[in-house]
Write a protein that holds these residues in place. Structure first.
Motif, mmCIF file in Angstrom:
data_model
loop_
_atom_site.group_PDB
_atom_site.id
_atom_site.type_symbol
_atom_site.label_atom_id
_atom_site.label_comp_id
_atom_site.label_asym_id
_atom_site.label_seq_id
_atom_site.Cartn_x
_atom_site.Cartn_y
_atom_site.Cartn_z
ATOM 1 N N PRO A 71 0.831 -1.207 0.000
ATOM 2 C CA PRO A 71 0.000 0.000 0.000
ATOM 3 C C PRO A 71 0.865 1.256 0.000
ATOM 4 C CG PRO A 71 -0.849 -1.601 1.581
ATOM 5 C CD PRO A 71 0.478 -2.132 1.096
ATOM 6 N N GLY A 72 0.587 2.136 -0.924
ATOM 7 C CA GLY A 72 1.346 3.372 -1.024
ATOM 8 C C GLY A 72 2.607 3.285 -1.842
ATOM 9 N N ALA A 73 3.004 2.058 -2.224
ATOM 10 C CA ALA A 73 4.213 1.907 -3.033
ATOM 11 C C ALA A 73 3.958 2.378 -4.455
ATOM 12 C CB ALA A 73 4.659 0.444 -3.043
ATOM 13 N N GLU A 74 5.004 2.868 -5.093
ATOM 14 C CA GLU A 74 4.889 3.336 -6.468
ATOM 15 C C GLU A 74 4.510 2.177 -7.390
ATOM 16 O OE1 GLU A 74 7.654 5.662 -9.802
ATOM 17 O OE2 GLU A 74 8.426 5.234 -7.790
ATOM 18 N N ASP A 75 3.628 2.456 -8.340
ATOM 19 C CA ASP A 75 3.235 1.439 -9.307
ATOM 20 C C ASP A 75 4.381 1.127 -10.253
ATOM 21 O OD1 ASP A 75 0.731 1.462 -8.173
ATOM 22 O OD2 ASP A 75 -0.202 2.647 -9.761
ATOM 23 N N PHE A 76 4.333 -0.046 -10.853
ATOM 24 C CA PHE A 76 5.309 -0.440 -11.861
ATOM 25 C C PHE A 76 4.915 0.156 -13.215
ATOM 26 C CE2 PHE A 76 5.424 -3.941 -8.722
ATOM 27 C CZ PHE A 76 6.764 -3.875 -8.376
#
Length: 229
Positions: A71-76
């Protein structure tokens, strides 16, 4: 070289093996900010080895966009197709011309997302890459196993080396915990397409034994290249 979008072409480096300028070439995907110890891993390898750093690990090496793993991590970003086109269309010809190389065969190797990219390149560019090494590859990536099930190429005369740490399935976000099962599924699909496959389960987790896994992968590719000429 001219500035490019996905590969740090000026950071590419050749490590000469004992096989001479006509020896096969192993292209190793790397990251500029935390480079792998490719120089230590090539000890005893006869093939030429070229380190290829990419500019953005999460964007350059992923085959299609996907949500971040936490959650909150940058998308690929999903720019592997563009990166692969840059690699095969510009970087490889430039590196080989600059160093006077004329390889009979080329293979590709990578770790983590680099391993996923190596396997992707292997499926998309069968006339360019006769073998690949997917080391602790991120084959848990959303949609990857289904993609390979649909697009596994004719593997006759080709080779894939797959490796993973036995603790990798126990750590990380839930999506990553299927990684060993997914890698075993990849091995089965590649074998089913006629590809020769070695699958090695070694010690440690994803963050351990980088250089040892890379060295083992390079030696396996080198040995296969020596057999197939």
């Amino acid at each position: 070289m001219t500035e490019m979008g996905f590969i740090d072409a000026d950071g590419c480096a050749l490590l000469r093996g004992a096989g001479g300028d006509g020896a096969p070439v192993i292209y190793v995907i790397d990251m500029p900010e935390h480079p792998f110890d490719v120089a230590a891993a090539v000890d005893g390898v006869r093939a030429m080895v070229v380190r290829v750093p990419v500019r953005d690990w999460s964007d350059s090496l992923t085959p299609w966009p996907a949500a971040g793993v936490r959650p909150g991590a940058e998308d690929f970003g999903g720019k592997a197709t563009e990166t692969l086109a840059e690699l095969t269309g510009t970087v490889i010809p430039a590196v080989e011309a600059a160093h006077g190389l004329s390889p009979a065969r080329r293979v590709i190797c990578g770790y983590s997302l680099g391993g996923l990219f190596a396997l992707y390149a292997f499926t998309r560019e069968p006339s360019t890459f006769s073998a690949c090494a997917c080391l602790s590859g991120s084959v848990w990536y959303e949609g990857w196993v289904d993609y390979l099930r649909q697009y596994a190429p004719n593997g006759a005369g080709r080779y894939a080396y797959l490796s993973i740490g036995r603790k990798e399935r126990r750590a990380g976000p839930p999506i990553m915990r299927s990684v060993q099962d997914d890698l075993e599924a990849c091995a089965d699909m590649l074998r089913g397409s006629g590809c020769a496959v070695d699958l090695v389960v070694g010690p440690g987790n994803h963050m351990q034994h980088h250089t040892e896994r890379l060295a083992a992968g390079l030696k396996a590719l080198d040995a296969q290249l020596a057999i197939t000429g």
